[in-house]
Design an enzyme around this catalytic site. Structure first.
Site, PDB file in Angstrom:
ATOM      1  N   TRP A  42       0.837  -1.211   0.000  1.00 27.49           N
ATOM      2  CA  TRP A  42       0.000   0.000   0.000  1.00 27.49           C
ATOM      3  C   TRP A  42       0.864   1.251   0.000  1.00 27.49           C
ATOM      4  CZ3 TRP A  42      -1.202   3.228   4.584  1.00 27.49           C
ATOM      5  CH2 TRP A  42      -0.450   2.877   5.716  1.00 27.49           C
ATOM      6  N   ASP A  43       2.157   1.078   0.209  1.00 27.23           N
ATOM      7  CA  ASP A  43       3.105   2.184   0.093  1.00 27.23           C
ATOM      8  C   ASP A  43       2.916   2.957  -1.209  1.00 27.23           C
ATOM      9  OD1 ASP A  43       3.986   0.319   1.968  1.00 27.23           O
ATOM     10  OD2 ASP A  43       6.109   0.656   1.565  1.00 27.23           O
ATOM     11  N   LYS A  79       4.295   1.851  15.794  1.00 26.36           N
ATOM     12  CA  LYS A  79       5.374   1.698  14.820  1.00 26.36           C
ATOM     13  C   LYS A  79       5.385   2.854  13.819  1.00 26.36           C
ATOM     14  CE  LYS A  79       6.994  -1.767  11.474  1.00 26.36           C
ATOM     15  NZ  LYS A  79       6.509  -2.851  10.598  1.00 26.36           N
ATOM     16  N   GLN A  80       4.226   3.223  13.361  1.00 19.08           N
ATOM     17  CA  GLN A  80       4.131   4.310  12.380  1.00 19.08           C
ATOM     18  C   GLN A  80       2.752   4.920  12.502  1.00 19.08           C
ATOM     19  OE1 GLN A  80       4.104   1.344   8.858  1.00 19.08           O
ATOM     20  NE2 GLN A  80       3.076   3.132   8.027  1.00 19.08           N
ATOM     21  N   GLU A 110       1.643  -1.771  12.945  1.00 21.68           N
ATOM     22  CA  GLU A 110       1.720  -3.241  12.990  1.00 21.68           C
ATOM     23  C   GLU A 110       2.168  -3.756  14.359  1.00 21.68           C
ATOM     24  OE1 GLU A 110       4.252  -3.632   9.580  1.00 21.68           O
ATOM     25  OE2 GLU A 110       2.612  -4.323   8.316  1.00 21.68           O
TER      26      GLU A 110
END
Lengths: 760, 760
Positions: A358-359, A601-602, A489
């Protein structure tokens, strides 16, 4: 920072001095590519030290048999891997009977690598004293042609320094390669034929299972003091998968001899007969000549830079960082071929099966939209349209029906390439980014035609998925989405991840809007699509019911949406209060500890605020940023850029700058201690966003392009260009103020800090 | 029901007729074992059809290199596997130059297997016409001696029916075996030596890595018409891992010739020199003689049955089922050796690495406590005590400290043998069952001495784990346990699984009680233990604070404790309303769908009600049973027994009976379509509980033994015995009423339906 050997330079990546421990890192950092193929910066001559050999051809993959500890229903049996391709760069060298091998020389001095990003050429030079005492100076130049994208050129010069010498060049092409990450230590290439004629050689091999055929070719010329000797090989060694020529040159002390090797691949995706294709490639390259090819290369890169360059004044490291990112993105993907996509490691390593995450939609499309023709972004969208049937199949494997589509977490040909249940089956938010990209493309380009033509079918498949994936909670009297992994994640199998629920609702709403619009404005497309997808009004209204009654976890106490139902149950100790010895947590902690921690994580909730910035007030953004960022460990390469943009929106320039540096020099400074394995290509687009959307404050609203430029205290100025609806807008920001110039389409509405920059 | 070929019989498992498709199933069902070794019912003669070869030695394992798709910190690098042991049963047969192979005969008739559970002997017989026309009748008898547990005996008789014949017996021992479930197709045994002398042969092999040495031995005698011919082999074939003798017998039509093979294993766990050990074993066996060994075998089994038999009158299938379960439990584990435990497949297959699950404590200990000397249960407890250091190490790997112990999910030597994060790291409730077993042992046997001697250290390690694993939720102002998998493995990484939270609190409370008791009553043990574990009053009181403030999810609306925080968010469609085509869900659904469904694999909240029945009223039990059972799919072999017991408590005899049948004939009728892979040994103890605790209503309360017998309508009567504190209590239940007799210790308090059965 973990490494600091790359010399700061505005336009080049430079390494000075030979250090065997840095070879693998440099092989990644000095990688070259031209969108169609690429390779790590492996030495041409044999090297017996630690090295990670890698050459890659875009679109060529191998479905490796899945390896898991415990099988779960729905896992893919096979799993497309980026394939280490046959080697065409190899040139073994013998000097006075001794093999040149930098790991075995008496001494190596003046070792220097330079990846000249302006030119798109990789240079390497060194002096070496061989075990037999012969001293030589070597200069190598290598590039992969942007014009002839099946062709690469090596110019390998040797000067003897202390004696006459017999120099033997042994260039080869070799299909006997393997993947370091092969699950079962199998070979992926089956050799088909080895042919040669004169100075040309061709090894044809076919991938097992996928049956891609590739001819790897070479053509060699030997020069002495710059003059072509027009010699043929004195001997040829041949196995079923490799061919190696042998050329001998006698030189006197101080003379320079050169091998020019033209090589590359022709593949069955593009040629009926790959050997004929290869012969034509060589012929074309020879006709143009190495000198002109080199000139063309520089011009082609100049053209790319003309549009995509970002300048930063007063901060060489930041300048080098952003150019490295832009350069690598362009090396990886040029947008010519809708069968291709942007692999997370590009042409720089094997890690991660598959190529498309999906990046692409979440991070890369904005860069390509703004710096290239809009057809490039359209090709990226079409890639997903072309894989819609597979996405529907994929959803069926998980029990969905009636055309619901779940795009894979990772893919090469539309099939899932991942096999952790918490990701493969549950990180379903990816579907949302694919729909968002369609919206984003239209928002930026104004080209609605894609939606009736292709996009709506994708949107309907995705909306159907969200409809079926949501379940009704009697307890809450609302629809919920259970058992998901969000962009963070570091939480798995959670309920009601706010980001997932939000984008699910948005996907349905947006799809229903487009259905209505197309029904009214594109009636024949409407009829064609509805006949195909068989979407009833009943289904639409049930879908809408789910969207209208979606549950969003919210904390009254904190005034924020909750990342997921259980977030407040966690021990909310901020990263600042976490012992440094515990980080990075993904290397220090077992998975359960990570999962029950509050560490992110992000961007997760904040990713939603990034996509849907206009849905919220700046006060809401601030509240959420202040709530979540302190728990964020940024252990994903995709994390700092979103935070940099939001910090800039909030006027926190110091923080924005820190995040920016972290993302732009992630690989050059090897923050994650893994650059040996390859570069983080997709996050590089995030770096571009940090400047253009973050510092530059670029937004498209109602067909207008807005900028709210800010500038970090560390910089004198910066500039970038964007291509907005055929207008080239150049934004130059200095501490003193901003200058905007517009070329081309004079109908575009551009605003700086709310002030129109009309040129009409 | 999935298969129906086993003939109903009170005492035997019987198969009639040869069907190649049933061979692997029968190999499991007719398995034999003697606690020290065991084997699948593979044919002695070569068989070229589908077969799953398996021989196993208790305690011998191999640490196979872990195979996972994606590594997570904390996974064990190696992973103990039940090891397929060298083969000692093999006897190749040649008749008139033709190999006997049931897959290749012209015809096979009168094929019959009988596993006589009363005797502990496995019989097989058949007539066969070989490809060369020779007709023979074969009778085989095989057993593994209970008295000499390193020895097995085969009596293999051949009668020629239609001609004279030359019969060649080729018995062998062979260490060239492999595991079907090897992760990397490696061999696990390294051959050391092959020796022979006269009719005896010895193959010594050593496991790689673990270096267990085993000598596999055989001694053969050839008989004609019942008389020992005292012949030596005519030839010997030898490789580095196998030895095979060749005996020839000329028989006339109608004559019977027999090979008697004595064989087995001696292992380095028990012998300094395994070859000398093997010679001694053979000598002892020969001295006793096959006839007497056979007689002894029957007597030894009679002794086991004397105490552990359960009779059921009026329902042959139920009778056969319960005896099969009791027989297999005794074949698997006899409780003599605290280094051993009860593997989930016993000696019947490879599946599942490791041997010890929480099944031992939760399901098996009650059976062994009630039907054997209390030392047996004590040995099972000591097994965990002996592995306490490893459990502490295991917890350290996951970031716990200061002596916190997490017992592995599966183990052989104390190290973890599992590698799914949601199980390995999160199915931590297993720790609770290990503590509960200590309590349960004391409750049943009255033997407190185990706790100061060994148990308290285990309890403290476990209590420390729960203390550290709980986190404080500011939001709830209580302690929570996040990210766990409960006994219902169809939910992963959930928060506040009620069963886990409840048993965690109980463990801490019980441990603190025992600390206080031992401080007062066993001061020298107290000092010794406290010096060792360094447990401060501060730590105790912090621990207690966690226990006192543990959060338990509860639904006011339903009046039940919630299986986990998110349970009510699920779509609560009962199993009855689930389409049958969707079941079993673990074969039909992808994992994410299972996880977000309300379906329960095995008792979870109800498991807590089973362990802690006395903490709740019958009304509460009923409410929870009625809430959870309708969502339970019973796809674990451990599920029906607990539900059978609770249905019986609630007086729902029809339901209790249905659950009982499902558990007792699980393998005989192959409910789960996987009996080929081996039997479900540990759940067999649950079957015993269904009768004794369910129908019989046995409970221990305040040192008194209580029965509240009930009887299913389908039965005329049933009876069982329990050994309670050296009193043998026999309970005979008939539709008309219950009769209880007590032998031995006359101080025990036994009640039936609240009425004392005092014999004082």
């Amino acid at each position: 920072m973990n490494q600091d050997y790359i010399q700061p330079d505005n336009w080049s990546i430079i390494e000075e001095g030979f250090d065997a421990e840095r070879v693998k890192s440099s092989e990644s950092l000095f990688s070259i590519g031209n969108g169609a193929m690429g390779q790590r910066a492996n030495f041409e001559e044999h090297y017996s030290g630690k090295t990670f050999q890698g050459s890659y051809i875009a679109g060529i993959y191998y479905p490796d048999k899945t390896k898991v500890g415990w099988w779960k229903n729905g896992y893919p049996e096979y799993f497309a891997k980026v394939l280490n391709a046959p080697n065409w760069i190899g040139i073994d060298i013998e000097i006075n009977g001794e093999n040149l091998d930098l790991a075995k020389c008496q001494s190596v001095s003046n070792f220097r690598r330079e990846l000249n990003m302006k030119e798109g050429i990789y240079y390497r030079s060194f002096n070496a004293t061989l075990a037999n005492g012969t001293e030589i100076a070597v200069k190598v130049q290598r590039f992969l042609s942007l014009d002839l994208d099946e062709v690469g050129v090596i110019n390998y010069e040797i000067t003897t320094l202390n004696s006459d010498a017999k120099i033997v060049f042994k260039p080869y092409v070799d299909a006997g390669v393997h993947n370091e990450d092969a699950n079962w230590e199998e070979k992926f290439w089956e050799p088909i034929s080895v042919k040669h004629s004169g100075n040309e050689a061709f090894v044809t091999a076919r991938t097992f299972k996928t049956h891609f055929t590739a001819t790897t070719f070479m053509q060699n010329s030997i020069l002495l003091e710059g003059s072509n000797l027009s010699v043929a090989p004195v001997s040829v060694e041949e196995t079923k998968e490799k061919i190696q020529f042998c050329y001998q040159v006698a030189v006197t002390k101080g003379q320079t001899t050169t091998i020019q090797k033209i090589g590359g691949y022709t593949i069955s995706m593009n040629h009926e007969n790959t050997i004929i294709g290869a012969k034509n490639s060589i012929a074309t390259a020879l006709e143009i000549g190495v000198k002109q090819l080199t000139k063309n290369q520089k011009e082609a890169w100049a053209k790319i830079w003309e549009m995509s360059d970002i300048t930063i004044d007063g901060d060489v490291k930041a300048q080098q960082g952003i150019r490295f990112n832009i350069f690598q993105l362009n090396q990886t993907y040029l947008g010519k071929d809708s069968r291709l996509n942007i692999g997370p490691k590009g042409f720089t390593g094997e890690k991660y099966g598959g190529s498309t995450y999906w990046d692409t939609e979440a991070y890369c499309i904005p860069f390509y939209m703004a710096t290239k023709d809009q057809q490039v972004a359209r090709n990226l969208l079409a890639y997903r349209y072309n894989q819609l049937d597979k996405a529907i199949e994929n959803a069926e494997k998980l029990g969905f029906k009636n055309g619901a589509a779940l795009y894979p977490m990772v893919t090469m040909n539309g099939e899932e390439c991942h096999n952790e249940w918490e990701i493969t089956f549950e990180e379903i938010h990816r579907n949302g980014a694919i729909a968002f990209a369609i919206y984003n493309y239209y928002r930026f380009t104004g080209d609605y035609s894609y939606i009736p033509e292709k996009g709506l079918e994708v949107l309907i498949g995705i909306a159907r998925f969200w409809h079926q994936r949501s379940t009704f909670s009697t307890y809450r009297n609302q629809y919920v989405i259970l058992g998901v992994t969000g962009p963070n994640e570091y939480e798995n199998n959670v309920n009601n991840n706010w980001y997932t629920n939000y984008i699910a609702k948005w996907c349905i709403d947006y799809t229903v809007e487009q259905i209505n619009k197309i029904e009214n404005e594109y009636p024949s497309d409407y009829t064609r699509i509805m006949n195909k997808v068989k979407l009833s009004q009943v289904e639409i209204s049930e879908m809408k019911k789910v969207a209208d009654n979606m549950y969003f976890p919210y904390s009254e106490e904190h005034g924020v949406y909750l990342q997921q139902d259980g977030f407040l149950d966690k021990e909310l100790i901020t990263v600042a209060d976490l012992d440094k010895s515990q980080r990075p947590i993904n290397q220090k902690w077992s998975w359960d500890r990570i999962l029950r921690s509050p560490y992110i994580k992000q961007a997760d909730t904040l990713q939603g605020f990034y996509f849907f910035e206009d849905h919220f007030t700046k006060e809401q953004l601030e509240k959420h940023f202040d709530f979540y960022e302190p728990f964020t460990v940024h252990e994903s390469s995709l994390s700092p850029c979103v935070h940099s943009i939001q910090a800039a929106v909030l006027g926190r320039m110091e923080q924005a700058y820190t995040f920016y540096l972290r993302t732009s020099r992630l690989d050059l400074d090897d923050y994650n201690k893994e650059v040996e394995e390859g570069l983080h290509i997709t996050s590089m687009a995030g770096t571009w966003m940090s400047i253009v959307e973050g510092f530059g404050g670029m937004r498209v609203r109602n067909n207008q392009l807005h900028f709210e430029p800010k500038i970090p205290a560390q910089w004198k100025g910066y500039s970038f260009k964007v291509n907005f609806r055929n207008a080239i807008i150049k934004v130059e920001v200095k501490q003193e103020g901003t200058n905007v110039s517009i070329e081309g389409n004079s109908d575009v509405d551009v605003f700086v800090n709310g002030e129109s920059q009309l040129i009409k």
